[in-house]
Design a protein around this motif. Structure first.
Motif, PDB file in Angstrom:
ATOM      1  N   VAL A 113       0.817  -1.050   0.160  1.00 21.99           N
ATOM      2  CA  VAL A 113       0.084  -0.009  -0.072  1.00 21.99           C
ATOM      3  C   VAL A 113       0.876   1.239   0.131  1.00 21.99           C
ATOM      4  CG1 VAL A 113      -1.614   1.313   1.349  1.00 21.99           C
ATOM      5  CG2 VAL A 113      -1.821  -1.275   1.145  1.00 21.99           C
ATOM      6  N   ASN A 114       1.955   1.306   0.866  1.00 18.96           N
ATOM      7  CA  ASN A 114       2.762   2.477   0.859  1.00 18.96           C
ATOM      8  C   ASN A 114       3.651   2.804  -0.310  1.00 18.96           C
ATOM      9  OD1 ASN A 114       4.274   4.478   2.736  1.00 18.96           O
ATOM     10  ND2 ASN A 114       6.101   3.171   2.042  1.00 18.96           N
ATOM     11  N   THR A 115       3.813   1.685  -1.108  1.00 24.06           N
ATOM     12  CA  THR A 115       4.446   1.825  -2.413  1.00 24.06           C
ATOM     13  C   THR A 115       3.702   2.142  -3.534  1.00 24.06           C
ATOM     14  OG1 THR A 115       6.402   0.265  -1.825  1.00 24.06           O
ATOM     15  CG2 THR A 115       5.888   0.714  -4.093  1.00 24.06           C
ATOM     16  N   GLU A 116       2.218   1.571  -3.524  1.00 26.71           N
ATOM     17  CA  GLU A 116       1.308   1.612  -4.904  1.00 26.71           C
ATOM     18  C   GLU A 116       0.299   2.447  -4.860  1.00 26.71           C
ATOM     19  OE1 GLU A 116       0.546  -2.190  -6.316  1.00 26.71           O
ATOM     20  OE2 GLU A 116       2.731  -2.548  -6.757  1.00 26.71           O
ATOM     21  N   TYR A 117      -0.503   2.710  -3.396  1.00 26.60           N
ATOM     22  CA  TYR A 117      -1.698   3.311  -3.435  1.00 26.60           C
ATOM     23  C   TYR A 117      -1.577   4.682  -4.161  1.00 26.60           C
ATOM     24  CZ  TYR A 117      -6.212   4.280  -1.543  1.00 26.60           C
ATOM     25  OH  TYR A 117      -7.406   4.689  -1.489  1.00 26.60           O
ATOM     26  N   VAL A 118      -3.100   4.773  -4.812  1.00 24.00           N
ATOM     27  CA  VAL A 118      -3.225   5.771  -5.822  1.00 24.00           C
ATOM     28  C   VAL A 118      -3.247   7.183  -5.038  1.00 24.00           C
ATOM     29  CG1 VAL A 118      -5.537   5.651  -5.703  1.00 24.00           C
ATOM     30  CG2 VAL A 118      -4.420   6.734  -7.869  1.00 24.00           C
ATOM     31  N   ASP A 119      -3.553   7.340  -3.842  1.00 26.54           N
ATOM     32  CA  ASP A 119      -3.676   8.312  -3.221  1.00 26.54           C
ATOM     33  C   ASP A 119      -2.524   8.639  -2.241  1.00 26.54           C
ATOM     34  OD1 ASP A 119      -4.281  10.559  -1.438  1.00 26.54           O
ATOM     35  OD2 ASP A 119      -6.054   9.495  -0.402  1.00 26.54           O
ATOM     36  N   GLY A 120      -1.540   9.599  -2.525  1.00 19.14           N
ATOM     37  CA  GLY A 120      -0.362   9.641  -1.667  1.00 19.14           C
ATOM     38  C   GLY A 120      -0.573  10.142  -0.281  1.00 19.14           C
ATOM     39  N   THR A 121      -1.717  10.526  -0.086  1.00 21.71           N
ATOM     40  CA  THR A 121      -2.102  11.150   1.329  1.00 21.71           C
ATOM     41  C   THR A 121      -2.622   9.952   2.075  1.00 21.71           C
ATOM     42  OG1 THR A 121      -4.413  11.922   1.125  1.00 21.71           O
ATOM     43  CG2 THR A 121      -2.571  13.458   0.308  1.00 21.71           C
ATOM     44  N   PHE A 122      -3.088   9.039   1.538  1.00 16.91           N
ATOM     45  CA  PHE A 122      -3.620   7.787   2.211  1.00 16.91           C
ATOM     46  C   PHE A 122      -4.885   8.110   3.055  1.00 16.91           C
ATOM     47  CE2 PHE A 122       1.136   6.970   2.081  1.00 16.91           C
ATOM     48  CZ  PHE A 122       1.139   5.878   1.378  1.00 16.91           C
ATOM     49  N   ASN A 123      -5.639   8.709   2.299  1.00 17.94           N
ATOM     50  CA  ASN A 123      -6.985   9.437   2.772  1.00 17.94           C
ATOM     51  C   ASN A 123      -6.805  10.276   4.176  1.00 17.94           C
ATOM     52  OD1 ASN A 123      -9.793   9.685   2.916  1.00 17.94           O
ATOM     53  ND2 ASN A 123      -9.880   7.864   4.159  1.00 17.94           N
ATOM     54  N   LYS A 124      -5.426  11.048   4.069  1.00 15.13           N
ATOM     55  CA  LYS A 124      -5.113  11.883   4.895  1.00 15.13           C
ATOM     56  C   LYS A 124      -5.067  11.361   6.300  1.00 15.13           C
ATOM     57  CE  LYS A 124      -7.400  15.981   2.987  1.00 15.13           C
ATOM     58  NZ  LYS A 124      -7.597  15.234   1.399  1.00 15.13           N
ATOM     59  N   ILE A 125      -4.676   9.957   6.396  1.00 17.64           N
ATOM     60  CA  ILE A 125      -4.177   9.399   7.786  1.00 17.64           C
ATOM     61  C   ILE A 125      -2.567   9.240   7.478  1.00 17.64           C
ATOM     62  CG2 ILE A 125      -6.466   8.210   7.772  1.00 17.64           C
ATOM     63  CD1 ILE A 125      -4.780   5.822   7.003  1.00 17.64           C
ATOM     64  N   ASN A 126      -2.072   9.108   8.671  1.00 13.80           N
ATOM     65  CA  ASN A 126      -0.591   8.820   8.822  1.00 13.80           C
ATOM     66  C   ASN A 126      -0.138   7.322   8.560  1.00 13.80           C
ATOM     67  OD1 ASN A 126       2.199   8.473   9.705  1.00 13.80           O
ATOM     68  ND2 ASN A 126       2.047  10.257  10.793  1.00 13.80           N
ATOM     69  N   TRP A 127       0.042   7.031   7.498  1.00 12.41           N
ATOM     70  CA  TRP A 127       0.355   5.454   7.187  1.00 12.41           C
ATOM     71  C   TRP A 127       1.591   4.999   8.060  1.00 12.41           C
ATOM     72  CZ3 TRP A 127      -2.902   2.462   5.751  1.00 12.41           C
ATOM     73  CH2 TRP A 127      -2.847   1.029   5.147  1.00 12.41           C
ATOM     74  N   GLN A 128       2.423   5.913   8.150  1.00  9.31           N
ATOM     75  CA  GLN A 128       3.512   5.321   9.049  1.00  9.31           C
ATOM     76  C   GLN A 128       3.211   5.204  10.490  1.00  9.31           C
ATOM     77  OE1 GLN A 128       6.643   4.667   8.207  1.00  9.31           O
ATOM     78  NE2 GLN A 128       6.444   5.633   6.013  1.00  9.31           N
ATOM     79  N   THR A 129       2.185   5.747  10.912  1.00  8.42           N
ATOM     80  CA  THR A 129       1.691   5.575  12.385  1.00  8.42           C
ATOM     81  C   THR A 129       0.906   4.184  12.314  1.00  8.42           C
ATOM     82  OG1 THR A 129       1.384   7.725  12.906  1.00  8.42           O
ATOM     83  CG2 THR A 129       0.152   6.396  14.066  1.00  8.42           C
ATOM     84  N   VAL A 130       0.452   3.806  11.346  1.00 10.44           N
ATOM     85  CA  VAL A 130      -0.503   2.732  10.994  1.00 10.44           C
ATOM     86  C   VAL A 130       0.473   1.540  11.091  1.00 10.44           C
ATOM     87  CG1 VAL A 130      -1.720   1.202   9.659  1.00 10.44           C
ATOM     88  CG2 VAL A 130      -2.370   3.705   9.660  1.00 10.44           C
ATOM     89  N   ARG A 131       1.639   1.683  10.357  1.00 11.85           N
ATOM     90  CA  ARG A 131       2.626   0.397  10.534  1.00 11.85           C
ATOM     91  C   ARG A 131       3.155   0.131  11.866  1.00 11.85           C
ATOM     92  NH1 ARG A 131       8.642  -0.326   9.499  1.00 11.85           N
ATOM     93  NH2 ARG A 131       8.852  -2.183   8.379  1.00 11.85           N
ATOM     94  N   GLN A 132       3.433   1.408  12.365  1.00 11.73           N
ATOM     95  CA  GLN A 132       3.956   1.294  13.842  1.00 11.73           C
ATOM     96  C   GLN A 132       3.078   0.405  14.625  1.00 11.73           C
ATOM     97  OE1 GLN A 132       4.912   5.216  15.234  1.00 11.73           O
ATOM     98  NE2 GLN A 132       6.605   5.456  13.807  1.00 11.73           N
ATOM     99  N   ASP A 133       1.685   0.908  14.679  1.00 17.99           N
ATOM    100  CA  ASP A 133       0.458   0.233  15.369  1.00 17.99           C
ATOM    101  C   ASP A 133       0.391  -1.351  14.792  1.00 17.99           C
ATOM    102  OD1 ASP A 133      -1.648  -0.148  17.022  1.00 17.99           O
ATOM    103  OD2 ASP A 133      -2.777  -0.185  15.009  1.00 17.99           O
ATOM    104  N   LEU A 134       0.651  -1.618  13.731  1.00 20.82           N
ATOM    105  CA  LEU A 134       0.380  -3.037  13.173  1.00 20.82           C
ATOM    106  C   LEU A 134       1.599  -3.801  13.746  1.00 20.82           C
ATOM    107  CD1 LEU A 134      -0.687  -2.491   9.563  1.00 20.82           C
ATOM    108  CD2 LEU A 134      -2.158  -3.430  11.237  1.00 20.82           C
TER     109      LEU A 134
END
Length: 434
Positions: A57-78
């Protein structure tokens, strides 16, 4: 983009799909997790899967803002969680993907992923029969024995009843349950008990890999016109070659015009839609895709059309994805008149990846546009001749498939009327339709 095939493994499929089916192209990629990631997470294998998903998702997802969520924080949580089972990891991944608010970016468990790849491959491993549960007898009944299948070679016919599978009675089984018992690895044996005219026979068959027919066609005499009717169910990896055979055969029968039926077609392989468009179009743009970086890729016709005969295309609200790409290309290039209902309206492209445990991930990677630059997302394609079926008409056609593409089919009848009063083809770019 390459055409999808089960022969590629591991693989990625790019999808453009409406009712969460597929329109796919394929290129070969290994799962995204690097060796260092695997080493650091080897004490908890479900985390490998979680990070594979996040990285894709980090590499390919079409929306570079990830729906305005912090995708790095999502990884840390996961990765901060301890997963005691793959099922827990599956749940966590699904919850993370929901944050993107994109129903087409989705996780597929191993069974779902296998079903999707079977669908896009256009092949199955079994004996080659289509079944239904007969409403009157409540018995599993053969609708069709597929061409070049073990079932057809053994003499199985439409109307035959499947009474037992490897000795297990089928009473109480639904079509899906029976199908799962009949399918199996090519080369393995299966015994079916067949009921016909009150008599029973046990047939021992060897399962095989079978190409599923997705194109059906026939020659129809409509008044003084010879019309080639072609129905395309989905854009599988074999759809283009089946379409080519259909057009060439109908050409030999000297048809005057064509009706291409895309009603109920939810999509399939992107490359198949492009190849099929080229069979109808001598020149012109087919589709443009744009990724998150703004990079665009445009597919065009390449002067390899198989016919320039007048063409009508039937669509409805379930014509999605690759169906909309094909219909949009033919409409924007004035190659065909589009007849029917507003189409589904999905203009996003997905890639589908295999993951390390046999599951899969679909990621939205691009947006697509029709040749005239139209964004059909949430709108669909408006037919040149808009004609919605009433509930009663739709029910009649659904319960009596033999009436489809006959005068009792209002959309088909309207297409024939249009073909009778217009001559439209790629050689007539300024033709308009009323």
């Amino acid at each position: 983009m390459l055409q999808s095939s089960r022969r590629f493994s591991p693989f990625q499929i790019a999808l453009v799909s409406g009712a969460i089916a597929t329109t796919a192209t394929l290129s070969v990629y290994a799962p995204v997790s690097s060796r260092s990631i695997r080493t650091s997470l080897q004490d908890n294998s479900p985390k490998i899967l979680v990070d594979e998903v996040w990285q894709l998702v980090n590499t390919e997802y079409v929306d570079g803002t990830f729906n305005k969520i912090n995708w790095q924080t999502v990884r840390q949580d996961l990765l901060s969680r301890n997963y005691t089972s793959k099922e827990q990891a599956y749940t966590a991944v699904k919850q993370a993907l929901e944050k993107l608010n994109d129903p087409y970016t989705r996780f597929l468990d191993p069974k779902q992923f296998e079903a999707l790849t079977d669908q896009t491959s256009g092949e199955l491993s079994g004996v080659g029969i289509r079944l239904e549960l007969n409403e009157k007898t409540n018995k599993l009944t053969v609708v069709e024995a597929i061409a070049n299948s073990p079932a057809l070679a053994a003499g199985i016919k439409a109307g035959d009843e499947i009474l037992a599978i490897n000795g297990k009675p089928t009473r109480g089984l639904d079509v899906q349950q029976a199908s799962s018992l009949i399918r199996g690895k090519a080369g393995t044996l299966i015994t079916l008990r067949i009921g016909r005219s009150g008599k029973t026979t046990d047939l021992r068959l060897t399962r095989a890999t079978i190409e599923v027919p997705t194109v059906r066609y026939t020659l129809k005499q409509e008044g003084k016109r010879r019309v080639g009717y072609i129905s395309l169910r989905e854009f599988s990896s074999h759809a283009a070659e089946q379409m080519q055979r259909a057009i060439q055969d109908l050409n030999r029968q000297q048809v005057d015009a064509y009706v291409l039926d895309l009603r109920g077609n939810p999509g399939g392989l992107l490359q198949a839609s492009i190849e099929i468009a080229r069979m109808w179009m001598e020149n012109g743009a087919i589709v443009k895709t744009v990724d998150r970086a703004g990079a665009s890729d445009q597919s065009i016709a390449n002067r390899t059309s198989l016919t320039n005969r007048p063409l009508a295309v039937l669509v409805d609200g379930n014509s999605a994805s690759a169906s909309e790409i094909l219909a949009g290309a033919l409409q924007d290039n004035n190659r065909a008149v589009i007849v029917g209902s507003q189409t589904f309206g999905k203009a996003l492209v997905q890639s589908v990846h295999s993951l390390s445990d046999g599951s899969g991930l679909a990621v939205t990677i691009a947006h697509y546009y029709t040749p005239k630059g139209t964004d059909i997302s949430h709108k669909g394609i408006t037919p040149n001749i808009k004609l919605d079926l009433t509930e009663a008409q739709a029910q009649t056609l659904s319960s009596n498939p033999a009436l489809v593409a006959t005068p009792n089919d209002p959309q088909y009848a309207r297409a024939i009327a249009a073909l009778s009063t217009n001559s439209f083809a790629s050689s007539s770019p300024n033709q308009s339709f009323k």
